[in-house]
Scaffold this motif. Structure first.
Motif, PDB file in Angstrom:
ATOM      1  N   VAL A 113       0.785  -1.173  -0.044  1.00  0.00           N
ATOM      2  CA  VAL A 113      -0.049   0.081   0.056  1.00  0.00           C
ATOM      3  C   VAL A 113       0.877   1.307  -0.028  1.00  0.00           C
ATOM      4  O   VAL A 113       1.394   1.465   1.095  1.00  0.00           O
ATOM      5  CB  VAL A 113      -0.960   0.156   1.264  1.00  0.00           C
ATOM      6  N   PHE A 114       0.792   2.080  -1.071  1.00  0.00           N
ATOM      7  CA  PHE A 114       1.561   3.062  -1.253  1.00  0.00           C
ATOM      8  C   PHE A 114       0.792   4.412  -0.957  1.00  0.00           C
ATOM      9  O   PHE A 114      -0.252   4.754  -1.533  1.00  0.00           O
ATOM     10  CB  PHE A 114       2.159   3.474  -2.382  1.00  0.00           C
ATOM     11  N   LEU A 115       0.959   4.997   0.454  1.00  0.00           N
ATOM     12  CA  LEU A 115       0.363   6.210   1.016  1.00  0.00           C
ATOM     13  C   LEU A 115       1.298   7.319   0.643  1.00  0.00           C
ATOM     14  O   LEU A 115       1.954   7.528   1.206  1.00  0.00           O
ATOM     15  CB  LEU A 115       0.073   5.860   2.511  1.00  0.00           C
ATOM     16  N   ASP A 116       0.773   8.184  -0.371  1.00  0.00           N
ATOM     17  CA  ASP A 116       1.432   9.152  -0.802  1.00  0.00           C
ATOM     18  C   ASP A 116       0.793  10.447  -0.090  1.00  0.00           C
ATOM     19  O   ASP A 116      -0.379  10.462   0.434  1.00  0.00           O
ATOM     20  CB  ASP A 116       1.384   9.536  -2.423  1.00  0.00           C
ATOM     21  N   GLU A 117       1.588  11.508   0.212  1.00  0.00           N
ATOM     22  CA  GLU A 117       1.156  12.793   1.024  1.00  0.00           C
ATOM     23  C   GLU A 117       0.414  12.297   2.139  1.00  0.00           C
ATOM     24  O   GLU A 117      -0.394  12.582   2.562  1.00  0.00           O
ATOM     25  CB  GLU A 117       0.146  13.430  -0.064  1.00  0.00           C
ATOM     26  N   LEU A 118       1.247  11.351   2.805  1.00  0.00           N
ATOM     27  CA  LEU A 118       0.739  10.734   4.315  1.00  0.00           C
ATOM     28  C   LEU A 118       0.654  11.938   5.323  1.00  0.00           C
ATOM     29  O   LEU A 118      -0.299  11.656   6.127  1.00  0.00           O
ATOM     30  CB  LEU A 118       1.999   9.660   4.757  1.00  0.00           C
ATOM     31  N   ASP A 119       1.386  13.138   5.235  1.00  0.00           N
ATOM     32  CA  ASP A 119       1.372  14.221   6.254  1.00  0.00           C
ATOM     33  C   ASP A 119      -0.335  14.746   6.163  1.00  0.00           C
ATOM     34  O   ASP A 119      -0.704  14.851   7.272  1.00  0.00           O
ATOM     35  CB  ASP A 119       2.196  15.406   5.844  1.00  0.00           C
ATOM     36  N   ALA A 120      -0.850  14.659   4.952  1.00  0.00           N
ATOM     37  CA  ALA A 120      -2.238  14.892   5.022  1.00  0.00           C
ATOM     38  C   ALA A 120      -3.236  14.095   5.653  1.00  0.00           C
ATOM     39  O   ALA A 120      -4.271  14.647   6.385  1.00  0.00           O
ATOM     40  CB  ALA A 120      -2.610  15.208   3.626  1.00  0.00           C
TER      41      ALA A 120
END
Ligand code: ATP
Length: 276
Positions: A113-120
């Protein structure tokens, strides 16, 4: 999250040869992810077991590309979502979206699972307020899913789910997400520096292109700023290709080359040699 907005996990087609440089990173990632997939029993109940890793660094430096290549090379399906896509103004819907992502990953396991922009999606708890960012409940749901991944069935690699988070701002992330057993390995993916590294990326980007003899990627790399992102290097190649295509059209129109010598899919770089 409408199901049509969540792409079904699939094995990408990005190979190591598509990636220039990053040799140490490639080895490190394979070691981190390949071993638990191949030898799940050795990682059972062990402190070595983790839910995932976090890739961090400026935009355009290859985080997404590398994550896809890991999935391709390990033959594991890949589910990519951007943090903000999961956020929804309706109460409870964002948590539900997070849950659905992991449900989909489990259904297609082994899966990354690639969670991009995880900071959001996972800002430090208490920091978001009610300003429309991810609420503490969303972060809690994510942590529950992350813990669920860590306690999956270690004896069966077909149920393997691994999280690769990505962010440009690791400082904004909820700290507990990075606790041991969760995304406890942080890997920096930064700009490309030095002649060798930049040339390697240019070579990878031109891997499938025909090049005329006068194109010297090392000279191009030497003419660029000391630090370049992958996106910068891609822009250089795209510009060169556009110029080559314009020159080719010009030469075709002038009758200097024959159309039959260039098939539709022969991609070129550099000005094709003029024929007398
Ligand atoms: P963001 O933080 O914006 O999501 P990112 O770090 O995930 O960025 P990518 O999308 O992986 O960056 O990279 C942007 C583009 O740069 C890639 O599609 C690829 O064309 C090129 N690129 C980056 N790094 C490399 C590399 N090492 N070798 C070849 N191409 C690269």
């Amino acid at each position: 999250l409408q199901s049509q907005h969540l792409d079904a996990p699939k094995i990408p087609k990005v190979y190591w040869e598509d990636i220039g440089g990053l040799e140490k990173l490639k080895k490190e990632l394979l070691k981190t992810i390949e071993f638990p997939i191949k030898y799940p029993h050795l990682f059972k109940n062990s402190s070595l077991k983790r839910s995932g890793i976090l890739l961090y660094g400026p935009p355009g430096c290859g985080k997404t590309l590398v994550a896809k290549a890991v999935s391709t090379e390990l033959n594991v399906s890949f589910l990519s979502v951007k943090g903000p896509e999961l956020l929804n103004m309706y109460i409870g819907q964002s948590e539900e979206n997070v849950r659905k992502v992991f449900e989909s990953a489990r259904a297609s396991s082994p899966c990354i699972v690639f969670l991009d922009e995880l900071d959001a999606l996972a800002p430090r708890r208490g920091a978001a307020g009610d300003s429309g960012g991810a609420s503490d409940r969303v972060v809690s749901q994510l942590l529950a899913e992350v813990d669920g991944v860590a306690s999956g069935d270690e004896a069966d690699s077909s149920s393997f789910v691994f999280i690769m988070g990505a962010t440009n701002r690791p400082d904004l992330l909820e700290h507990s997400l990075l606790r041991p057993g969760r995304l406890d390995k942080l890997i920096y993916v930064g700009p490309y520096c030095g002649l060798y590294e930049k040339t390697s990326v240019l070579k990878a980007l031109c891997r499938n292109y025909k090049m005329t003899e006068e194109v010297r990627l090392e000279d191009i790399a030497a003419s660029l700023p000391e630090r370049c992102t992958g996106a910068d290097l891609l822009a250089v190649i795209d510009t060169a290709r556009a110029a080559a295509v314009r020159a080719l059209v010009h030469n075709l129109q002038a009758g200097l080359v024959k159309e039959s010598e260039f098939s539709q899919d022969s991609v070129i770089l550099g000005v094709p040699e003029l024929r007398q």
